[in-house]
Design an enzyme around this catalytic site. Structure first.
Site, PDB file in Angstrom:
ATOM      1  N   SER A  52       6.354   3.466   8.681  1.00 54.98           N
ATOM      2  CA  SER A  52       5.199   4.175   9.216  1.00 54.98           C
ATOM      3  C   SER A  52       4.866   3.817  10.664  1.00 54.98           C
ATOM      4  O   SER A  52       5.713   3.942  11.534  1.00 54.98           O
ATOM      5  CB  SER A  52       4.016   3.905   8.291  1.00 54.98           C
ATOM      6  OG  SER A  52       2.939   4.694   8.665  1.00 54.98           O
ATOM      7  N   HIS A  53       3.663   3.312  10.868  1.00 55.65           N
ATOM      8  CA  HIS A  53       3.184   3.019  12.216  1.00 55.65           C
ATOM      9  C   HIS A  53       3.628   1.636  12.691  1.00 55.65           C
ATOM     10  O   HIS A  53       3.288   1.237  13.801  1.00 55.65           O
ATOM     11  CB  HIS A  53       1.658   3.090  12.232  1.00 55.65           C
ATOM     12  CG  HIS A  53       1.071   2.146  11.225  1.00 55.65           C
ATOM     13  ND1 HIS A  53       1.187   2.368   9.880  1.00 55.65           N
ATOM     14  CD2 HIS A  53       0.432   0.966  11.367  1.00 55.65           C
ATOM     15  CE1 HIS A  53       0.626   1.366   9.222  1.00 55.65           C
ATOM     16  NE2 HIS A  53       0.153   0.502  10.101  1.00 55.65           N
TER      17      HIS A  53
ATOM     18  N   ARG B 199       0.130  10.283  10.091  1.00 61.55           N
ATOM     19  CA  ARG B 199      -1.186   9.962  10.680  1.00 61.55           C
ATOM     20  C   ARG B 199      -1.481  10.896  11.852  1.00 61.55           C
ATOM     21  O   ARG B 199      -0.578  11.527  12.390  1.00 61.55           O
ATOM     22  CB  ARG B 199      -1.198   8.520  11.184  1.00 61.55           C
ATOM     23  CG  ARG B 199      -1.007   7.518  10.083  1.00 61.55           C
ATOM     24  CD  ARG B 199      -1.161   6.118  10.614  1.00 61.55           C
ATOM     25  NE  ARG B 199      -1.103   5.175   9.507  1.00 61.55           N
ATOM     26  CZ  ARG B 199      -1.673   3.986   9.496  1.00 61.55           C
ATOM     27  NH1 ARG B 199      -2.333   3.567  10.558  1.00 61.55           N
ATOM     28  NH2 ARG B 199      -1.577   3.187   8.452  1.00 61.55           N
TER      29      ARG B 199
ATOM     30  N   THR C 214       0.831  -1.199   0.000  1.00 58.24           N
ATOM     31  CA  THR C 214       0.000   0.000   0.000  1.00 58.24           C
ATOM     32  C   THR C 214       0.869   1.254   0.000  1.00 58.24           C
ATOM     33  O   THR C 214       0.543   2.259  -0.609  1.00 58.24           O
ATOM     34  CB  THR C 214      -0.926   0.017   1.233  1.00 58.24           C
ATOM     35  OG1 THR C 214      -1.625  -1.225   1.309  1.00 58.24           O
ATOM     36  CG2 THR C 214      -1.936   1.141   1.171  1.00 58.24           C
TER      37      THR C 214
ATOM     38  N   LYS D  12      10.091   3.989   0.548  1.00 59.61           N
ATOM     39  CA  LYS D  12       9.143   4.313  -0.521  1.00 59.61           C
ATOM     40  C   LYS D  12       9.705   5.427  -1.387  1.00 59.61           C
ATOM     41  O   LYS D  12      10.506   6.242  -0.928  1.00 59.61           O
ATOM     42  CB  LYS D  12       7.770   4.696   0.053  1.00 59.61           C
ATOM     43  CG  LYS D  12       7.798   5.892   0.965  1.00 59.61           C
ATOM     44  CD  LYS D  12       6.397   6.214   1.471  1.00 59.61           C
ATOM     45  CE  LYS D  12       6.465   7.274   2.543  1.00 59.61           C
ATOM     46  NZ  LYS D  12       5.169   7.726   3.012  1.00 59.61           N
TER      47      LYS D  12
ATOM     48  N   ASP E 156       2.200   9.249  14.028  1.00 60.99           N
ATOM     49  CA  ASP E 156       2.818   7.928  13.936  1.00 60.99           C
ATOM     50  C   ASP E 156       4.314   8.026  13.635  1.00 60.99           C
ATOM     51  O   ASP E 156       4.897   9.110  13.683  1.00 60.99           O
ATOM     52  CB  ASP E 156       2.110   7.082  12.871  1.00 60.99           C
ATOM     53  CG  ASP E 156       2.322   7.640  11.475  1.00 60.99           C
ATOM     54  OD1 ASP E 156       2.581   8.851  11.357  1.00 60.99           O
ATOM     55  OD2 ASP E 156       2.236   6.868  10.502  1.00 60.99           O
TER      56      ASP E 156
HETATM   57  C1  G16 Z   1      -0.578   3.524   4.357  1.00 63.92           C
HETATM   58  C2  G16 Z   1      -1.245   4.206   3.195  1.00 63.92           C
HETATM   59  C3  G16 Z   1      -2.660   4.570   3.532  1.00 63.92           C
HETATM   60  C4  G16 Z   1      -3.416   3.347   4.018  1.00 63.92           C
HETATM   61  C5  G16 Z   1      -2.673   2.693   5.155  1.00 63.92           C
HETATM   62  C6  G16 Z   1      -3.293   1.372   5.570  1.00 63.92           C
HETATM   63  O1  G16 Z   1      -0.459   4.423   5.409  1.00 63.92           O
HETATM   64  O2  G16 Z   1      -0.550   5.375   2.807  1.00 63.92           O
HETATM   65  O3  G16 Z   1      -3.258   5.116   2.405  1.00 63.92           O
HETATM   66  O4  G16 Z   1      -4.696   3.699   4.417  1.00 63.92           O
HETATM   67  O5  G16 Z   1      -1.352   2.419   4.767  1.00 63.92           O
HETATM   68  O6  G16 Z   1      -3.241   0.494   4.496  1.00 63.92           O
HETATM   69  P1  G16 Z   1      -3.641  -1.019   4.652  1.00 63.92           P
HETATM   70  O7  G16 Z   1      -5.080  -1.025   5.074  1.00 63.92           O
HETATM   71  O8  G16 Z   1      -3.419  -1.590   3.283  1.00 63.92           O
HETATM   72  O9  G16 Z   1      -2.762  -1.631   5.719  1.00 63.92           O
HETATM   73  P2  G16 Z   1       0.873   4.501   6.297  1.00 63.92           P
HETATM   74  O10 G16 Z   1       0.565   5.519   7.347  1.00 63.92           O
HETATM   75  O11 G16 Z   1       1.061   3.114   6.843  1.00 63.92           O
HETATM   76  O12 G16 Z   1       1.952   4.887   5.349  1.00 63.92           O
END
Ligand code: G16
Length: 542
Positions: free
Chosen positions: A112-113, A281, A17, A125, A276
């Site tokens: 990320s988180h 976030r 994602t 990324k 995060d």
């Molecule tokens: C990423 C994406 C978001 C997505 C999230 C959760 O966020 O940038 O658009 O909503 O992952 O994705 P999934 O449901 O596929 O786990 P981040 O904050 O993790 O970079």
């Protein structure tokens, strides 16, 4: 000296994602990071002599990876690498720098988180010239390249001192180490009424922002405390640490429970907030009132005109498909279009670039606007502060008035984490196969109105993305959505999103679990969650 090193492909380097995320030891495998970085560069064209923005969220292995990426970028022909001091750049700050300095693109090192540390997760990324995550056609090209790669290029030179601001020549190009916060803070000052927010703090407004020992600490300390005058102690855990101080930097009600508990006390802070790992976030909890990310998007969209940067109104609102439809009501009232995209911030990029949407948001705690091309945690908190300063009401009052005006979308997400990938895939396949027969089916008092596998046609570039989640709509306005996460690093994570619209203010004060009780039970029955995953309860409810 530029060295060309022979290599062989690693399996499984397909970006999810948001970039490639794996366990840290996987990234530490010799050649693993290098292969992926070379595959990025091999998939791009025309960057000779151009600028690349580079930074990360400070997690374990960040500094080592920064050195590798900058030496490889210069060896591959980039002219200048703009690096955040200490290897630090939040995701939204990186997005802003790419745009501000017309860079060719940027590389952000973050999972990320996801938790960090030697046994945690790491990620990388690529962001394009618009400052946003690379679109699918680029990430797919990168993945194809990872399968055929046979060599990578790297500069053989001593490591760069990441802690000293300034420029230096390195091999055929240059490296500039910059203050990671200054440009971003300046952008925030252009968008929001800092005098008014400072006045709010002067009047005694209390904020607790937890940076969770991740990237936002330096940004939050500078903006909230130094520039806006929030008292010292308003920002917690402000120093980015390689293991996030043992925190799991996911700003939800599980990992930031302490903020929730604090906000629910009678004399708690007016606003408890968090971000995060990489700062994109946000979590918003007013005294006595948690604001779901979906509601936050709707309320910010309805009130954005109160901040100087959005005084001219919104062009449109975009939300990911599983996000609640609260924002749709706001778009309707404002008379602007509402876009429903697949999960992944990359899908908002075209809408923002084309001027079709101004504000975007997701149920996964992300909100942002056309100021950058990423979601932005501190931006969301500052917009809330600006709205609070102008309206002079509490968060609780603003939320309940919003529901009275627009109706309330009760909302919950059930995550079944680290389930067997085969079982999870079989569950989705079975649901997909069952779709044609679902319409009209009765479950007690509930009747299925429509069911489909969400597909998105990008109105700007005409691309199509299929299989983006199973949607089941009920006659009473309820909805259940099923999809598999694209950000996990072990097994599969099944996400089940449950929602129901309640227009009657007298019924808006129920507990979410009560309002959604029948749909929650049904979500298991319709998909056979226990049968396919062996799980009888979710790992996390948010
Ligand atoms: C990423 C994406 C978001 C997505 C999230 C959760 O966020 O940038 O658009 O909503 O992952 O994705 P999934 O449901 O596929 O786990 P981040 O904050 O993790 O970079």
């Amino acid at each position: 000296m530029i060295e060309t090193i022979a290599t062989t492909p690693f399996e499984g380097q397909r970006p999810g994602t948001s970039g490639l995320r794996k366990k840290t030891p996987v990234f530490q495998t010799p050649g693993y990071l290098e292969n992926f970085v070379q595959s990025i560069f091999d998939s791009l064209e025309g960057f000779e002599g151009a600028t690349l923005v580079l930074g990360g969220d400070g997690r374990f292995f960040n500094r080592e990876a920064i050195q590798v990426v900058l030496k490889m970028a210069l060896a591959n022909g980039f002219g200048k690498i703009l690096v955040g001091r200490g290897g630090i750049l939040s995701t939204p700050a990186a997005s802003h720098l790419i745009r501000k300095f017309s860079a060719f693109g940027g590389v952000v090192l973050s999972a990320s988180h996801n938790p960090g540390g030697p046994h945690g997760d790491f990620g990388i990324k690529y962001n394009s010239a618009n400052g946003g995550p690379a679109p699918e056609k680029v990430t797919e090209a990168i993945f194809e390249r990872t399968k055929a790669i046979s060599r990578y290029r790297i500069l053989q030179t001593a490591d760069v001192d990441l802690d000293r601001t300034g420029s230096l020549r390195l091999g055929p190009g240059a490296v500039e180490i910059i203050d990671p916060v200054a440009d971003y803070a300046q952008l925030m000052q252009q968008l929001f009424d800092f005098d008014r927010i400072a006045g709010l703090f002067k009047s005694g407004f209390r904020l607790r922002f937890d940076a969770m020992s991740a990237v936002t600490g330096p940004y939050a300390a500078r903006i909230f405390q130094d520039l806006l005058g929030a008292p010292a102690g308003s920002v917690l855990n402000a120093k980015p640490l390689p293991d996030f101080g043992g925190h799991h930097p996911d700003p939800n009600l599980v990992h930031a429970r302490h903020l929730y508990d604090l906000a629910m006390t009678a004399d708690g802070p007016d606003l408890c907030a968090a971000s995060d790992g990489d700062g994109d976030r946000n979590l918003i909890i007013g005294r006595g009132r948690f604001v779901t990310p979906s509601d936050s998007l709707a309320i910010l969209a309805a009130n954005a005109h109160l901040a100087p940067g959005y005084a001219g109104g919104l062009k449109g609102i975009a939300r990911s498909m599983p996000t609640s439809r609260a924002a749709d009501k706001v778009a309707e009232k404002l008379g602007v279009p509402l876009f429903e995209t697949p999960t992944g911030w990359k899908f908002f990029g075209n809408l923002l670039d084309a001027g079709l949407a101004t504000i975007c948001g997701e149920e996964s705690a992300g909100t942002g606007s056309d100021h950058v091309r990423e979601k932005d945690g501190l931006w969301a908190i500052l917009l809330w502060l600006n709205v609070l300063a102008v309206r002079g009401e509490s968060i609780d009052a603003i939320v309940t008035k919003h529901w009275a005006d627009y109706g309330r979308n009760f909302y919950a997400r059930y995550d079944y984490e680290e389930v067997e990938a085969d079982g999870a895939n079989a569950l989705i396949k079975a649901l997909r196969d069952a779709l044609p027969g679902l319409k009209g089916k009765h479950y007690g008092a509930l009747r299925i109105d429509a069911a489909d596998d969400f597909a998105y046609h990008d109105p700007v570039d005409g691309s199509d993305s299929t299989h983006q989640g199973i949607r089941i709509h009920f006659e009473d306005g309820g909805r259940i959505v099923y999809r598999l996460s694209g950000t996990g690093t072990a097994g599969a994570t099944l996400r089940v999103y449950i929602e129901r619209f309640e227009p009657d203010p007298a019924r808006q004060d129920q507990e979410t679990a009560t309002a959604l009780g029948d749909l929650i039970g049904l979500s298991n029955e319709i998909a056979g969650i226990a049968k396919f995953t062996g799980r009888t309860a979710p790992s996390v409810i948010t």
